[in-house]
Design a protein around this motif. Structure first.
Motif, PDB file in Angstrom:
ATOM      1  N   ARG A   1      35.862  42.634  25.176  1.00 36.67           N
ATOM      2  CA  ARG A   1      36.740  41.692  25.883  1.00 36.67           C
ATOM      3  C   ARG A   1      38.210  42.074  25.718  1.00 36.67           C
ATOM      4  O   ARG A   1      39.057  41.712  26.519  1.00 36.67           O
ATOM      5  N   ASP A   2      38.530  42.772  24.634  1.00 37.39           N
ATOM      6  CA  ASP A   2      39.931  43.207  24.427  1.00 37.39           C
ATOM      7  C   ASP A   2      39.952  44.367  23.426  1.00 37.39           C
ATOM      8  O   ASP A   2      38.897  44.787  22.921  1.00 37.39           O
TER       9      ASP A   2
ATOM     10  N   SER B   1      38.393  50.849  28.405  1.00 38.14           N
ATOM     11  CA  SER B   1      37.958  49.894  29.433  1.00 38.14           C
ATOM     12  C   SER B   1      37.545  48.596  28.775  1.00 38.14           C
ATOM     13  O   SER B   1      36.854  48.597  27.755  1.00 38.14           O
ATOM     14  N   ILE B   2      37.992  47.475  29.332  1.00 34.41           N
ATOM     15  CA  ILE B   2      37.564  46.169  28.812  1.00 34.41           C
ATOM     16  C   ILE B   2      37.031  45.335  29.970  1.00 34.41           C
ATOM     17  O   ILE B   2      37.313  45.620  31.142  1.00 34.41           O
ATOM     18  N   HIS B   3      36.216  44.319  29.621  1.00 33.37           N
ATOM     19  CA  HIS B   3      35.679  43.404  30.630  1.00 33.37           C
ATOM     20  C   HIS B   3      36.226  42.027  30.342  1.00 33.37           C
ATOM     21  O   HIS B   3      35.956  41.453  29.297  1.00 33.37           O
ATOM     22  N   ILE B   4      36.999  41.534  31.305  1.00 27.07           N
ATOM     23  CA  ILE B   4      37.772  40.353  30.983  1.00 27.07           C
ATOM     24  C   ILE B   4      36.932  39.088  31.048  1.00 27.07           C
ATOM     25  O   ILE B   4      37.032  38.226  30.196  1.00 27.07           O
TER      26      ILE B   4
ATOM     27  N   GLY C   1      50.683  55.501  30.975  1.00 28.60           N
ATOM     28  CA  GLY C   1      52.140  55.641  30.994  1.00 28.60           C
ATOM     29  C   GLY C   1      52.778  54.267  31.092  1.00 28.60           C
ATOM     30  O   GLY C   1      52.454  53.366  30.321  1.00 28.60           O
ATOM     31  N   GLU C   2      53.751  54.159  32.035  1.00 29.18           N
ATOM     32  CA  GLU C   2      54.382  52.853  32.229  1.00 29.18           C
ATOM     33  C   GLU C   2      53.435  51.976  33.041  1.00 29.18           C
ATOM     34  O   GLU C   2      52.841  52.416  34.019  1.00 29.18           O
ATOM     35  N   HIS C   3      53.344  50.676  32.606  1.00 38.61           N
ATOM     36  CA  HIS C   3      52.232  49.891  33.122  1.00 38.61           C
ATOM     37  C   HIS C   3      52.511  48.406  33.056  1.00 38.61           C
ATOM     38  O   HIS C   3      53.218  47.938  32.149  1.00 38.61           O
ATOM     39  N   TRP C   4      52.004  47.670  34.041  1.00 37.12           N
ATOM     40  CA  TRP C   4      51.956  46.189  33.990  1.00 37.12           C
ATOM     41  C   TRP C   4      50.509  45.816  34.271  1.00 37.12           C
ATOM     42  O   TRP C   4      49.972  46.089  35.328  1.00 37.12           O
ATOM     43  N   LEU C   5      49.833  45.205  33.259  1.00 38.30           N
ATOM     44  CA  LEU C   5      48.408  44.943  33.366  1.00 38.30           C
ATOM     45  C   LEU C   5      48.095  43.908  34.444  1.00 38.30           C
ATOM     46  O   LEU C   5      47.068  44.002  35.129  1.00 38.30           O
ATOM     47  N   GLY C   6      48.991  42.913  34.644  1.00 41.15           N
ATOM     48  CA  GLY C   6      48.768  41.896  35.680  1.00 41.15           C
ATOM     49  C   GLY C   6      48.648  40.514  35.065  1.00 41.15           C
ATOM     50  O   GLY C   6      47.988  40.320  34.044  1.00 41.15           O
ATOM     51  N   ASN C   7      49.315  39.544  35.726  1.00 38.89           N
ATOM     52  CA  ASN C   7      49.346  38.177  35.209  1.00 38.89           C
ATOM     53  C   ASN C   7      47.955  37.555  35.161  1.00 38.89           C
ATOM     54  O   ASN C   7      47.633  36.799  34.244  1.00 38.89           O
ATOM     55  N   GLU C   8      47.106  37.885  36.166  1.00 42.30           N
ATOM     56  CA  GLU C   8      45.774  37.283  36.228  1.00 42.30           C
ATOM     57  C   GLU C   8      44.954  37.706  35.006  1.00 42.30           C
ATOM     58  O   GLU C   8      44.328  36.878  34.351  1.00 42.30           O
ATOM     59  N   ALA C   9      45.008  38.999  34.693  1.00 46.60           N
ATOM     60  CA  ALA C   9      44.260  39.512  33.536  1.00 46.60           C
ATOM     61  C   ALA C   9      44.766  38.873  32.249  1.00 46.60           C
ATOM     62  O   ALA C   9      43.977  38.431  31.398  1.00 46.60           O
ATOM     63  N   VAL C  10      46.076  38.797  32.094  1.00 50.66           N
ATOM     64  CA  VAL C  10      46.637  38.209  30.874  1.00 50.66           C
ATOM     65  C   VAL C  10      46.237  36.742  30.775  1.00 50.66           C
ATOM     66  O   VAL C  10      45.865  36.239  29.707  1.00 50.66           O
ATOM     67  N   PHE C  11      46.285  36.027  31.928  1.00 57.05           N
ATOM     68  CA  PHE C  11      45.871  34.619  31.943  1.00 57.05           C
ATOM     69  C   PHE C  11      44.436  34.500  31.475  1.00 57.05           C
ATOM     70  O   PHE C  11      44.107  33.662  30.637  1.00 57.05           O
ATOM     71  N   ARG C  12      43.530  35.387  32.001  1.00 60.24           N
ATOM     72  CA  ARG C  12      42.117  35.289  31.652  1.00 60.24           C
ATOM     73  C   ARG C  12      41.882  35.664  30.179  1.00 60.24           C
ATOM     74  O   ARG C  12      41.122  34.988  29.485  1.00 60.24           O
ATOM     75  N   ILE C  13      42.561  36.724  29.708  1.00 56.65           N
ATOM     76  CA  ILE C  13      42.362  37.128  28.296  1.00 56.65           C
ATOM     77  C   ILE C  13      42.820  36.016  27.371  1.00 56.65           C
ATOM     78  O   ILE C  13      42.113  35.605  26.444  1.00 56.65           O
ATOM     79  N   THR C  14      44.037  35.493  27.623  1.00 52.63           N
ATOM     80  CA  THR C  14      44.586  34.494  26.693  1.00 52.63           C
ATOM     81  C   THR C  14      43.884  33.148  26.841  1.00 52.63           C
ATOM     82  O   THR C  14      44.118  32.254  26.028  1.00 52.63           O
ATOM     83  N   SER C  15      43.013  33.000  27.860  1.00 49.37           N
ATOM     84  CA  SER C  15      42.238  31.773  27.975  1.00 49.37           C
ATOM     85  C   SER C  15      40.944  31.858  27.173  1.00 49.37           C
ATOM     86  O   SER C  15      40.256  30.857  26.982  1.00 49.37           O
TER      87      SER C  15
END
Ligand SMILES: *[C@@H]1O[C@H](CO)[C@@H](O)[C@H](O)[C@H]1NC(C)=O
Ligand SMILES: *[C@@H]1O[C@H](CO)[C@@H](O)[C@H](O)[C@H]1NC(C)=O
Ligand SMILES: *[C@@H]1O[C@H](CO)[C@@H](O)[C@H](O)[C@H]1NC(C)=O
Ligand SMILES: *[C@@H]1O[C@H](CO)[C@@H](O)[C@H](O)[C@H]1NC(C)=O
Ligand SMILES: *[C@@H]1O[C@H](CO)[C@@H](O)[C@H](O)[C@H]1NC(C)=O
Ligand SMILES: *[C@@H]1O[C@H](CO)[C@@H](O)[C@H](O)[C@H]1NC(C)=O
Ligand SMILES: CC(=O)N[C@H]1CO[C@H](CO)[C@@H](O)[C@@H]1O
Length: 504
Positions: free
Chosen positions: A289-290, A306-309, A359-373
């Motif tokens: 998951r992370d 690779s992770i599965h959110i 390299g330089e990267h933005w994972l995405g708000n949706e993914a962060v929302f799902r992980i931190t939930s």
């Protein structure tokens, strides 16, 4: 002694008394023929001056020679001179008589006083002698006493010295005994020592033989080691080939896993007959998951994994895992270090993510929302300026709201070295992009400061601002900003935002 002193005193008194009497008598005898008559009485002397007549030469013959002178004188002198002579004689006789009377009187007086005085003198001398005698006696007695004391002291000293001598001889005897004992002990020890030396010699000889054996063994072992080293080298070569094969195999495994996931999706989308089969398949295939779970599974090298959110997101998400910083297990969702990726993006791009996970990267708000939930997560912000400083900010609790909540920020428990207080926007701040203005300013912060961020009005930070290279990074309000680290107009060199379960 006392008797002798007394006798001496008496003798002295007698002598002085006799001398005094003698001298007194002589003087009186002499004075009878002189014109000055002196009488000595003790310390006093009385002097009588008698009237002197002119041409008294014949007076020398007045006792008994008067008639002879008359007979010898020439007859021419006459009758007048005979008369005159007679007169003179009479006067002389008168005088003589008077003088004798006087002398008698004086002698009587003096005699009685002399006797008195002599007695006194004798008494006084005797008393003085006695006093002297007693003084001498007492002095003698005192001296005797002192002598006795000195004698006693001398005796005491002598006895003490004798005692000390005795003690010394006693201790000397003791010491001699001890010395004898020690000598005997030393001889015993020497015996033991010689025995030990013998033993040591025996042991040494044994050791020598053992040492030789050991040397032989060592030689054999060295040979073995050389052989094994060559074998290890060969093995290492084989391992190298195998590891290169292994990475190839990993890639194949990933592809296989993808295909298997696709198969599972297809199967679950299909008829419900095979439901048991699909769940068992999902259990067989490991899903992380992370990055924390990856780390716990033994992946301790930083890199892209690779992770599965969640279950619905069947496609794996590629993410950069920081397995080194502060214990590792960090899922990185923002990373900038050389300006190669453009962060001027739309709401949708910030939602789904952009850039290169390696390299330089933005994972995405949706993914962060799902992980931190999924649970309670912490946030760590790693920063670097152009002067080589590398501080961090840490938040015990970090969570993003859903897209409906504009991915609003939930923060708690700031600590770290990048400023004494948090530079991130306050709790509840929404996310804004140039095409979605959710900030607390009448202006559009995302347009002014560039990038997508939790702008307040417009806040103390923006890690998604313009990337400025060194020398151009000063006095830039729209750069990469973290106020409490380098102020409002300094653009930083590199950033990373990463999350990890609170209980990691
Ligand atoms: C006895 O002698 C002492 C001194 O020698 C003298 O002072 C003292 O007056 C004498 N006494 C008489 C009674 O002579
Ligand atoms: C010797 O003198 C010491 C002190 O001066 C005293 O204590 C001790 O009794 C004396 N001993 C004898 C034998 O007089
Ligand atoms: C490496 O893999 C190739 C084929 O993929 C195989 O032919 C070769 O034997 C492998 N080498 C080792 C050392 O396993
Ligand atoms: C990483 O894991 C390997 C075994 O999985 C271990 O030998 C190595 O020491 C670990 N490295 C660190 C830095 O923990
Ligand atoms: C779950 O997956 C299905 C099929 O791919 C999709 O239609 C649905 O929107 C997904 N749900 C969420 C919450 O993403
Ligand atoms: C930035 O870093 C990435 C990854 O290391 C690299 O591929 C790229 O060439 C770099 N770009 C610049 C402009 O240095
Ligand atoms: C000559 C002289 O002086 N004679 C006298 C001696 O003393 C008697 C008495 O003491 C006189 O009377 C004399 O005249």
């Amino acid at each position: 002694m006392r008797l002798a002193v007394l006798g001496l005193g008496l003798l002295v008194a007698g002598v002085t008394a006799g001398a005094g009497g003698g001298s007194g008598g002589q003087r009186r005898g002499g004075e009878g023929r002189r014109r000055l008559h002196r009488v000595q009485h003790g310390q006093c002397s009385y002097t009588f001056i008698l009237p002197e007549m002119e041409s008294c030469r014949p007076a020398a013959d007045q006792y008994g020679n008067v008639n002879a002178a008359q007979r010898d004188a020439p007859p021419a002198e006459g009758e007048w001179s005979a008369q005159k002579l007679q007169h003179l004689e009479m006067a002389m006789e008168n005088n003589t008589q008077w003088l004798q009377k006087l002398e008698n009187y004086i002698q009587e007086n003096i005699k009685s006083e002399l006797v008195h005085i002599q007695a006194h003198v004798v008494h006084n001398q005797t008393a003085n002698m006695l006093k002297m005698g007693t003084n001498l006696l007492s002095q003698t007695a005192e001296q005797t006493r002192k002598l006795n004391v000195v004698e006693a002291q001398v005796l005491n000293q002598t006895s003490r010295i004798e005692i000390q001598l005795l003690e010394n001889t006693l201790s000397t005897n003791k010491l001699e005994k001890e010395l004898l004992m020690q000598v005997s002990e030393i001889s015993k020890l020497q015996n033991k020592n010689s025995q030990l030396e013998n033993k040591v010699l025996v042991l040494e000889s044994q050791h020598k033989t053992e040492l030789e054996d050991l040397r032989e063994e060592k030689q054999q072992l060295q040979n073995l080691v050389v052989r094994q080293a060559t074998a290890i080298e060969a093995l290492e070569k084989q391992l190298h080939v195998a590891s290169s094969n292994n990475s190839a195999l990993q890639r194949q495994q990933l592809q296989l896993m993808d295909s298997v996931h696709r198969l599972i999706g297809m199967v679950s989308a299909g008829s419900g007959r095979c439901k048991d089969g699909t769940t068992s398949l999902a259990r067989i295939l490991e899903k992380f998951r992370d990055c924390a779970e990856l780390y716990r599974a033994g992946h301790n090298v930083s890199g892209v994994y690779s992770i599965h959110i969640d279950i619905n997101m069947t496609e794996p998400v590629k993410v950069f895992c920081d397995m080194e910083t502060s214990g590792g297990g960090w899922t990185v969702f923002q990373r900038r270090f050389n300006g190669s990726v453009d962060f001027q993006r739309t709401w949708k791009e910030y939602k789904m993510g952009f850039g290169d996970p390696a390299g330089e990267h933005w994972l995405g708000n949706e993914a962060v929302f799902r992980i931190t939930s999924q649970g309670q997560y912490s946030l760590r912000v790693e920063l670097k300026d152009w002067e080589g400083n590398a501080p961090f900010s840490h938040y015990d609790r970090f969570q993003l709201g859903s897209e409906k909540q504009n991915y609003r920020l939930f923060l708690r428990g700031y600590s770290g070295t990048a400023g004494h207080q948090s530079s991130l926007a306050p709790h509840g701040t929404s996310f804004s992009t140039r095409d979605a203005d959710n900030d607390n300013c009448v202006c559009k912060c995302a347009l002014m400061l560039t990038g997508g961020w939790w702008f307040d009005a417009c806040g103390l930070s923006n890690l998604n601002g313009m990337y400025y290279t060194v020398g151009q990074n000063i006095r830039k309000l729209n750069g990469i900003k973290w106020h409490y680290f380098r102020g409002p107009s300094y653009s930083l060199r590199s950033t990373a935002m990463m999350i990890r379960p609170l209980d990691f």
